[in-house]
Enzyme design. Sequence first.
Site, PDB file in Angstrom:
ATOM      1  N   GLU A   1     -15.277  -8.168  -7.102  1.00 32.44           N
ATOM      2  CA  GLU A   1     -16.422  -7.602  -5.955  1.00 32.44           C
ATOM      3  C   GLU A   1     -16.354  -8.598  -4.757  1.00 32.44           C
ATOM      4  OE1 GLU A   1     -17.594  -4.878  -6.636  1.00 32.44           O
ATOM      5  OE2 GLU A   1     -18.374  -4.445  -8.660  1.00 32.44           O
TER       6      GLU A   1
ATOM      7  N   HIS B   1     -24.673   0.820 -12.693  1.00 34.96           N
ATOM      8  CA  HIS B   1     -23.965  -0.582 -12.601  1.00 34.96           C
ATOM      9  C   HIS B   1     -24.816  -2.015 -13.055  1.00 34.96           C
ATOM     10  CE1 HIS B   1     -20.776  -2.889 -10.123  1.00 34.96           C
ATOM     11  NE2 HIS B   1     -21.002  -3.521 -11.119  1.00 34.96           N
TER      12      HIS B   1
HETATM   13 ZN   LIG Z   1     -20.859  -5.622 -11.869  1.00 32.61          ZN
END
Ligand SMILES: [Zn+2]
Length: 218
Positions: free
Chosen positions: A79, A162
Amino acid sequence: MKNYDSIKREIIDSTSWLVEHEYLGQLSSGGNISVRVPDKDVVAITPSGMPYRSLDLNDICVIDFDQNPIEGNLSPSIEAAMHIGVYQERSDVNAVVHTHQPFASTLAIINKPIPALFDEITVEIGHVVEIIPYAFSGSSELVNNVRTKLKNACHCFLIQNHGALCLGADMERAMKNAELLENVAQIYYHALATGGEISVLPHSAIDYFADMRKLRFR
Ligand SMILES: [Zn+2]
């Protein structure tokens, strides 16, 4: 090699607290946190695929905004582009805490933005905790979805199906916002479960706190 040690230590200490309080897994590595290096397009961030309870200074990745490595031998979080997107979009933000904390994640799967419910939350986080539309973890589509929602100037978001995304001017404030978000998400969840009408702050209060935030976070 000592340049980034205090920032790395801050990330490790924050990660330990998040693991201990079940915002991040004990054995898994979901969620990730980062700090912007002052006055540089550089970020220190947790690595990909490492259990968080055993991190040491050498495990924290320091990368530039093109994700070129500066320090650390591990791969940065998948991420990382999302974190960098936050820093590029919001000059007021210098720390990002992304977790899979339970109550915020519960609201993220029923697509319930959190309205302005309490004074402290509205001052610290903003007038709403919005839903960022779902996209694959680590995808450029998710980065774009995050960047679009950040324009509301608030400090917490729910990523659909998420988890949570919490921002701060520094790590201490990003962590505090993560805790405030989990508290209000838990209360909102229980309030929704009663089936009763939710009492939202009056517009006059929301406007008052919005003005206060403009002075604090400009
Ligand atoms: Zn995550």
